[in-house]
Design a protein around this motif. Structure first.
Motif, PDB file in Angstrom:
ATOM      1  N   THR A  11       0.811  -1.221   0.000  1.00 53.12           N
ATOM      2  CA  THR A  11       0.000   0.000   0.000  1.00 53.12           C
ATOM      3  C   THR A  11       0.844   1.269   0.000  1.00 53.12           C
ATOM      4  O   THR A  11       0.343   2.347  -0.334  1.00 53.12           O
ATOM      5  CB  THR A  11      -0.909   0.058   1.238  1.00 53.12           C
ATOM      6  N   TYR A  13       1.718   2.888   2.543  1.00 52.33           N
ATOM      7  CA  TYR A  13       1.223   3.805   3.575  1.00 52.33           C
ATOM      8  C   TYR A  13       1.616   3.384   4.993  1.00 52.33           C
ATOM      9  O   TYR A  13       1.194   4.023   5.947  1.00 52.33           O
ATOM     10  CB  TYR A  13      -0.302   3.904   3.494  1.00 52.33           C
ATOM     11  N   SER A 379      -7.726  -1.939   8.341  1.00 49.08           N
ATOM     12  CA  SER A 379      -7.761  -0.798   7.425  1.00 49.08           C
ATOM     13  C   SER A 379      -8.599  -1.189   6.219  1.00 49.08           C
ATOM     14  O   SER A 379      -8.511  -2.317   5.729  1.00 49.08           O
ATOM     15  CB  SER A 379      -6.356  -0.409   6.974  1.00 49.08           C
ATOM     16  N   LEU A 381     -10.610   0.207   2.422  1.00 49.41           N
ATOM     17  CA  LEU A 381     -10.979   1.141   1.366  1.00 49.41           C
ATOM     18  C   LEU A 381     -12.390   0.769   0.924  1.00 49.41           C
ATOM     19  O   LEU A 381     -12.640  -0.363   0.507  1.00 49.41           O
ATOM     20  CB  LEU A 381     -10.016   1.056   0.183  1.00 49.41           C
ATOM     21  N   PHE A 402      -2.975   2.358  -5.139  1.00 53.32           N
ATOM     22  CA  PHE A 402      -2.336   2.955  -3.974  1.00 53.32           C
ATOM     23  C   PHE A 402      -1.074   3.745  -4.317  1.00 53.32           C
ATOM     24  O   PHE A 402      -0.425   4.280  -3.421  1.00 53.32           O
ATOM     25  CB  PHE A 402      -2.003   1.867  -2.949  1.00 53.32           C
ATOM     26  N   PHE A 493      -9.110   8.334  -2.700  1.00 53.31           N
ATOM     27  CA  PHE A 493      -8.005   8.792  -1.848  1.00 53.31           C
ATOM     28  C   PHE A 493      -8.092  10.312  -1.713  1.00 53.31           C
ATOM     29  O   PHE A 493      -7.333  11.056  -2.344  1.00 53.31           O
ATOM     30  CB  PHE A 493      -6.651   8.387  -2.442  1.00 53.31           C
ATOM     31  N   LEU A 498      -5.049   8.186   2.541  1.00 51.09           N
ATOM     32  CA  LEU A 498      -5.971   7.075   2.731  1.00 51.09           C
ATOM     33  C   LEU A 498      -7.362   7.600   3.056  1.00 51.09           C
ATOM     34  O   LEU A 498      -7.517   8.503   3.875  1.00 51.09           O
ATOM     35  CB  LEU A 498      -5.486   6.170   3.868  1.00 51.09           C
TER      36      LEU A 498
END
Length: 541
Positions: A11, A13, A379, A381, A402, A493, A498
């Motif tokens: 990702t 992140y 987490s 999306l 991502f 995003f 995120l």
């Protein structure tokens, strides 16, 4: 409900520290007790059972019953509070600030991770009971950080007129001034049954409760009471009384500074970024008007920047014994306080939270307090079927989604272009030619080596410049595809971050109603070490 996932490592992140933890790197094992695997909770249960006193349980239940006296909650939550009095009951805990209307979306994911883990533990260890706990960060004083939420790309900000906002614990703050935010929110959220629920939720929480603690408790209870969530405000005299021995050690021996400093150095030595740096005394002095650090100077104790508040050692000890509620742990000591007053097995948090927990294990050992299992929260999306279809039509993989936007666009333009915009073969050919020139210079006049190198660099830069110009020209030619890629990624995003760190739960609840919560409950596995992508059928409005 279609769902997909990608590894956290793909990702871009998550920090190296968290990725190494998920990979169970050997160097990190000394910074935590047990890894969050379902079989490891058996030993954690035994250790916590041996160390957590019946007296602490009794106080905890008394405090919770008092805090819930005027709260309309579920039979499941009431049963969980009562169950905490039994030595066979344990908690799984997550903490969160008192963000306005819950703040970022990951507030919901934290609590759902906590609820779901208690369910998994009950299935694995049926002879015990497990209670999900939301620890409200009522003692935090960072008002600016909690005073807003984002909805559909717009920021809804609470401009409190209280002078003490930002000076004392946010839990004390009056909810005055939120009528204007409510009016703006009501206009933005739209119409319909689910929108009406959200309006009523905001109005009742913030316009019919007198302070931020009570408002946040109402909000979280309304959203999660059906799942037995127990909400705790630890700013309580009875609970703080249980912490007095540890506060004494902090004030007069400064154990946390000694132990966490060494651990932080060890983590830094492994190349990890340090999340928090301990102070010599990690306690604040708290009143309804201010929350300030306690400092020691020349044998006396002061409140930072308040020279009129001063104690000798004996006076400070008397103040601690008489008014333990005035002593507020900071980020270094709060985890210890939590584990002292709760029969807790596991703390669930984000990457930043777990990073500072890793600094604390030696401190816990010095204080002889059981260190909890640390679990990275889920987490997620969230996308619609339409957004998923757009991504597939643009031939963008979940992993590519991502990427930073310029990387994603460059990659897709290169892929869909009808001409080759990769000059790598030309660059390699150029390097081969210059290698022959280096060999020739070596044999004739070595002073020409510098000139050859300069010419090679110049020509390689020229090729790179041409490549960039060609790519830019193709972007113009493929403007429609570039626009569609940018629009889709911007939707998923927001602000290039995120989704869970930007959007508020209300945006998705307004579209999907209670199904939004129930679907997350159904599909999120807190022990699944992947980033989840959930697709909802209804299109965004």
């Amino acid at each position: 409900m279609p769902s997909e996932c990608i590894p956290y490592s793909e990702t871009n992140y998550f920090s190296r520290l968290i990725l190494d933890y998920l990979d169970r790197k050997e160097d990190l094992k000394k910074f935590y007790s047990r890894y969050p695997e379902i079989d490891n909770f058996g030993q954690q249960i035994e250790e916590k059972m041996d160390s957590f006193s019946v007296e602490n349980r009794k106080v905890l239940v008394e405090v919770l019953e008092t805090q819930y006296e005027n709260i309309h909650t579920s039979a499941a939550t009431e049963a969980n509070i009562k169950a905490l009095g039994k030595t066979s009951t344990f908690t799984v805990t997550t903490g969160h600030q008192l963000n306005l209307f819950s703040g970022p979306l990951y507030f919901v994911y934290k609590i759902i991770s906590t609820i779901n883990l208690t369910r998994m533990l009950k299935e694995k260890y049926p002879e015990y009971d497990f209670v999900p706990v939301y620890w409200m960060a009522t003692e935090d004083h960072d008002f600016e950080e909690i005073s807003f939420f984002n909805l559909k790309g717009k920021k809804f900000k609470w401009n409190s007129t209280e002078e003490r906002a930002g000076k004392t614990a946010v839990g004390y703050l009056s909810t005055e001034g939120l009528q204007e935010v409510f009016n703006l929110f009501s206009a933005e959220i739209g119409v319909g049954e689910d929108a009406d629920f959200l309006k009523n939720l905001f109005e009742t929480a913030y316009l019919k409760h007198d302070n931020l603690t009570n408002a946040t408790r109402f909000l979280a209870n309304e959203l999660f009471r059906a799942y037995g969530l127990v909400i705790l405000d630890a700013q309580d005299k009875k609970l703080k009384k249980l912490f007095v021995p540890y506060a004494k050690n902090e004030l007069f021996q400064q154990i946390s500074h000694e132990k966490t400093s060494k651990t932080a150095e060890a983590l830094a030595g492994l190349g990890y970024n340090i999340q928090v740096n301990p102070r010599e005394i990690n306690l604040f002095y708290l009143t309804e008007d201010f929350r300030e650090r306690i400092i020691e100077r020349e044998g006396a104790f002061y409140v930072h920047e308040m020279e009129n508040i001063k104690w000798s050692r004996e006076e400070l000890l008397a103040e601690l014994e008489e008014h333990p509620e005035r002593f507020s742990p900071n980020v270094v000591m709060r985890p210890l306080y939590e584990e002292v007053i709760l029969p807790n097995l596991c703390y669930i948090g984000g990457g930043g939270e777990l990073a500072y927990w890793f600094e604390l294990k030696a401190y816990f050992e010095a204080e002889n307090v059981t260190f909890p299992i640390l679990l990275l929260r889920n987490s997620v999306l969230v996308q619609t079927e339409k957004q998923k279809s757009k991504r597939e039509n643009l031939n963008i993989s979940n992993k590519e989604l991502f990427l930073k936007q310029y990387e994603l666009i460059n990659r897709k333009v290169r892929k869909i272009s009808d001409i080759d915009i990769d000059f790598s073969p030309q660059k390699e050919h150029l390097k081969e030619q210059f290698q022959q020139m280096y060999e020739l210079a070596e044999k004739t006049d070595k002073t020409f080596l510098g000139a050859v190198k300069a010419q090679e660099v110049k020509q390689l830069k020229g090729l790179e410049h041409l490549e960039k110009r060609l790519l830019k020209a193709q972007k113009r030619k493929l403007k429609d595809e570039v626009t569609r890629i940018s629009k889709l990624q911007n939707e998923l995003f927001p602000n290039g971050a995120l989704q869970e760190r930007q959007a508020n739960f209300s945006e998705f609840y307004a579209q999907h109603g209670e199904e939004f919560i129930t679907t997350l409950i159904e599909h999120l596995n807190p022990l699944d070490e992947n980033f989840k992508i959930l697709t909802f059928g209804q299109e965004q409005k």
